[in-house]
Design an enzyme around this catalytic site. Structure first.
Site, PDB file in Angstrom:
ATOM      1  N   HIS A   1      57.443  27.704  87.421  1.00 23.46           N
ATOM      2  CA  HIS A   1      56.591  28.023  86.289  1.00 23.46           C
ATOM      3  C   HIS A   1      55.188  27.470  86.499  1.00 23.46           C
ATOM      4  O   HIS A   1      54.947  26.609  87.350  1.00 23.46           O
ATOM      5  CB  HIS A   1      57.186  27.428  85.003  1.00 23.46           C
ATOM      6  CG  HIS A   1      57.415  25.941  85.114  1.00 23.46           C
ATOM      7  ND1 HIS A   1      56.394  25.017  85.026  1.00 23.46           N
ATOM      8  CD2 HIS A   1      58.539  25.230  85.347  1.00 23.46           C
ATOM      9  CE1 HIS A   1      56.880  23.800  85.185  1.00 23.46           C
ATOM     10  NE2 HIS A   1      58.184  23.895  85.385  1.00 23.46           N
TER      11      HIS A   1
ATOM     12  N   ASP B   1      60.634  23.069  89.962  1.00 25.12           N
ATOM     13  CA  ASP B   1      60.392  22.281  91.170  1.00 25.12           C
ATOM     14  C   ASP B   1      61.699  21.735  91.738  1.00 25.12           C
ATOM     15  O   ASP B   1      61.884  21.682  92.961  1.00 25.12           O
ATOM     16  CB  ASP B   1      59.404  21.139  90.898  1.00 25.12           C
ATOM     17  CG  ASP B   1      59.719  20.337  89.640  1.00 25.12           C
ATOM     18  OD1 ASP B   1      60.776  20.577  89.015  1.00 25.12           O
ATOM     19  OD2 ASP B   1      58.902  19.464  89.274  1.00 25.12           O
TER      20      ASP B   1
END
Length: 427
Positions: free
Chosen positions: A53, A329
């Site tokens: 994102h 991540d």
């Protein structure tokens, strides 16, 4: 005699065809280093993009005197990032509840914004990623239609608002807001999510990592460095602020242009080094069990998409061309480790792994190509960046796991359950 010659001619023609095919394949593999994906003899068949994102507000603030203000004005939606979409579960039913979002909405940051929200800058980052994909797959290679068509695109996101909104922004950049109807973004319930290492849904993964985490944090110099950072940033030592909370805040502040002195940048570099040390301890490429439980089901889904594409007929025009996955991540790191291309740097906002599938037209053989943040990579086990499919699949075979086996392996043994229960009762 005529029959003998006829048979001989038939056998000869078969051998000739086989020889030509083998020669074409040998030429492809021999010259593959010189070839590029732009070579017209390699036809692009499928693209899969796994992306993080865009920039967001911190998940947990650092309790110190210089805490920044996260105003709701930082969350305004640029009009050019709008895209018509709806969200469903994986079967097309109602969107599942999101325990993560409920947790985020139960707190407010200084300034009034909620934790973990996609900001205006994050929206633009995702839009820019979509624009980059448009330039490659629409404008330069004409692989995708310039207007969104539901038959071409599959979009899946974790059930977290910043990821769904990042998907929206990427699609707006990819298709410049031109669409034939809304896109459906599918998502899963938290218990069965595969787009990140699922510690809630997989008890065995939680058990294994919870045993390893204290050791990762007790590596030489860890405690002293964390204490020093607490002192330098004027953080009360009684507060539970670890390296991950620090890097989360420092990266967010940097991305949004808050006063970020040279001194702060030094803190970020020090923090990132320790985060990478911890992650490298937790995510080891030779630890097949943990790697399987972290990203094995996701890799299985990517592999299944590839294999399905290889079985399509040449005149099938209704099959998906692009698979988009909005992740995190903590998804990208173990994937990068599995591919053997982790660069020992924390994945930036809107980072992407793009996996392409090609068919070599003379030989009809299949090849993959992987890039990270737009840069071509050589996957571990592959002879070059344009990798024969059998090499690519073999390279991942040790960490790919199908849903049934994953479910079985996520269960704890009786001994592990007893050990975990006993540990839970230790005061």
């Amino acid at each position: 005699m005529m029959m003998t010659w006829t048979r001989a001619a038939l056998v000869g023609s078969i051998f000739t065809c086989l020889h030509k095919k083998r020669a074409a394949l040998a030429e492809a593999k021999r010259d593959i280093v010189q070839h590029s994906a732009a070579d017209p003899s390699y036809e692009l068949k499928l693209v899969q993009v796994i992306f993080r994102h865009g920039a967001r507000t911190p998940l947990k603030p650092i309790p110190h005197s210089e805490q920044v203000e996260w105003s709701p004005t930082l969350l305004e939606t640029p009009k050019h990032t709008l895209f018509n979409y709806r969200v469903t579960d994986l079967e097309g039913g109602p969107k599942p509840p999101s325990p993560f979002e409920e947790r985020y909405r139960s707190n407010k940051l200084k300034g009034g914004a909620f934790p973990g929200q996609l900001t205006t800058i994050g929206m633009q980052q995702a839009f820019s990623l979509g624009a980059r994909l448009r330039k490659d797959y629409v404008e330069e290679r004409s692989f995708l239609s310039p207007t969104f068509k539901p038959s071409e695109i599959y979009a899946r996101s974790t059930n977290i608002v910043r990821n769904v909104e990042s998907m929206r922004c990427l699609l707006a950049g990819l298709f410049q807001q031109q669409q034939e109807g809304p896109i459906t973004i599918v998502t899963s319930d938290a218990e069965s999510e595969i787009l990140y290492p699922n510690y809630q849904g997989c008890k065995k993964l939680k058990y294994l990592t919870s045993r390893r985490m204290p050791l990762a944090f007790s590596q030489p110099g860890m405690k002293d460095e964390l204490t020093k950072l607490h002192q330098d940033l004027h953080i009360d030592s009684s507060n539970e602020v670890d390296f991950f909370v620090l890097i989360d805040n420092l990266l967010a502040e940097q991305a949004h242009g808050f006063p970020f002195s040279v001194q702060y940048e030094g803190y970020l570099q020090r923090t990132e080094r320790k985060v990478i040390d911890i992650v490298s301890y937790m995510v080891r490429p030779n630890d097949r069990e943990v790697m399987k439980l972290m990203v094995g089901p996701f890799l299985y889904a990517l592999q299944s998409n590839i294999l399905e594409a290889t079985r399509r007929s040449s005149d099938d025009t209704q099959s998906r061309k692009l698979f988009l996955y909005a992740s995190h991540d903590v998804t990208l790191v173990p994937l990068l480790v599995a591919f053997g291309i982790f660069d020992q740097k924390w994945p930036p906002y809107a980072a992407d792994i793009t996996l392409e599938l090609y068919q070599h037209q003379p030989s009809r053989e299949w090849f993959t190509r992987l890039s990270y943040n737009g840069k071509e990579q050589v996957v571990k086990g592959c002879s070059s960046s344009l990798c024969p499919l059998d090499q690519f699949l073999n390279a991942l075979s040790e960490v790919v796991i199908n849903p049934e086996d994953y479910k079985t392996k996520c269960c704890l043994t009786e001994a592990e359950t007893a050990e975990k229960t006993q540990a839970d009762f230790i005061p």
